[in-house]
Design a protein around this motif. Sequence first.
Motif, PDB file in Angstrom:
ATOM      1  N   THR A   1       0.796  -1.228   0.000  1.00 49.73           N
ATOM      2  CA  THR A   1       0.000   0.000   0.000  1.00 49.73           C
ATOM      3  C   THR A   1       0.825   1.274   0.000  1.00 49.73           C
TER       4      THR A   1
ATOM      5  N   GLN B   1      -6.189  -0.003   5.443  1.00 46.84           N
ATOM      6  CA  GLN B   1      -5.966   0.493   4.093  1.00 46.84           C
ATOM      7  C   GLN B   1      -6.964  -0.235   3.197  1.00 46.84           C
TER       8      GLN B   1
ATOM      9  N   PHE C   1      -8.797  -0.928  -0.514  1.00 49.85           N
ATOM     10  CA  PHE C   1      -8.727  -0.896  -1.970  1.00 49.85           C
ATOM     11  C   PHE C   1     -10.111  -1.214  -2.531  1.00 49.85           C
TER      12      PHE C   1
ATOM     13  N   ASP D   1     -11.712  -2.030  -6.312  1.00 50.09           N
ATOM     14  CA  ASP D   1     -11.405  -2.306  -7.716  1.00 50.09           C
ATOM     15  C   ASP D   1      -9.958  -1.963  -8.058  1.00 50.09           C
ATOM     16  N   GLY D   2      -9.058  -2.342  -7.144  1.00 53.72           N
ATOM     17  CA  GLY D   2      -7.634  -2.191  -7.397  1.00 53.72           C
ATOM     18  C   GLY D   2      -7.074  -0.818  -7.094  1.00 53.72           C
ATOM     19  N   GLN D   3      -7.923   0.129  -6.725  1.00 53.42           N
ATOM     20  CA  GLN D   3      -7.465   1.483  -6.430  1.00 53.42           C
ATOM     21  C   GLN D   3      -7.425   1.710  -4.928  1.00 53.42           C
ATOM     22  N   LEU D   4      -6.313   2.273  -4.450  1.00 52.11           N
ATOM     23  CA  LEU D   4      -6.171   2.548  -3.022  1.00 52.11           C
ATOM     24  C   LEU D   4      -7.037   3.734  -2.628  1.00 52.11           C
ATOM     25  N   VAL D   5      -7.982   3.482  -1.718  1.00 48.50           N
ATOM     26  CA  VAL D   5      -8.833   4.547  -1.193  1.00 48.50           C
ATOM     27  C   VAL D   5      -8.152   5.229  -0.020  1.00 48.50           C
TER      28      VAL D   5
ATOM     29  N   GLU E   1     -10.821   8.452   4.701  1.00 49.53           N
ATOM     30  CA  GLU E   1     -10.921   8.567   3.245  1.00 49.53           C
ATOM     31  C   GLU E   1     -12.087   7.741   2.701  1.00 49.53           C
TER      32      GLU E   1
END
Length: 245
Positions: free
Chosen positions: A217, A224, A226, A228-232, A237
């Motif tokens: 990450t 932490q 994620f 759909d593969g995107q780090l939120v 957040e």
Amino acid sequence: MLSSSEGKKVPQVTFPIRRDNEWTSVTSDELFNGQTVIVFALPGAFTPTCSSTHLPRYNELAPVFKELGVDRVICLSVNDPFVMQAWAEDQHADNIEFIPDGNGDFSREMGMLVSKSAIGFGDRSWRYSMLVKDGTIEKMFIEPDRPGDPFEVSDADTMLNYIKPDATLPARVTVFTKPGCPHCTRAKSLLQSKGYKYEEIKLGSGGLSYSTLQAVTGKGTTPQVFIDGQLVGGADELEALMAKR
């Protein structure tokens, strides 16, 4: 040569199974008559491709299939009932019905029983999937007949694309957590309240450490998240993102 059985009735077989720690049986008629059923057949429980990819994705997409009118999703393998039961428990695949074809009767009648004796497996099912409506096979996706264990067309996404090419896929959510983390609890509760299914990766289990978290990450705190593969990011957040949806 492995041939399709599209347009034919499924074989009439009685499967010995274990239910509530007791022996019982289920017939082809009980599984298929008057229902729309997806079957995905594979070489063996606990084997790598079956456990890491084939089964988990069907389990993940099973709610989508059911929204599209599929009554049950069956995983079939030439394994005994105890092995299939243990595998089901290990995989936490609650959306899937596990059917052991222990004697290979169903697979044989389907023309999908093959010899895996070269690797000590004996006779096993070839890898394939099919859509069955009221006991009649509408569509089959059979892996190519070549050495090894090809996995190209019997996957859940190919089946979903056949049933409804424009189907909306569920978000793929992963949450890195650690024991006793209140912010992790907050993030998971928020995801649950919004109807998101998620994969939880816990630090401290299976050799996972803060080094793992940092490597994947780029962060040093939990949670932490994620999508759909995107780090939120963390819980704050995630809350900001969910407020926009």
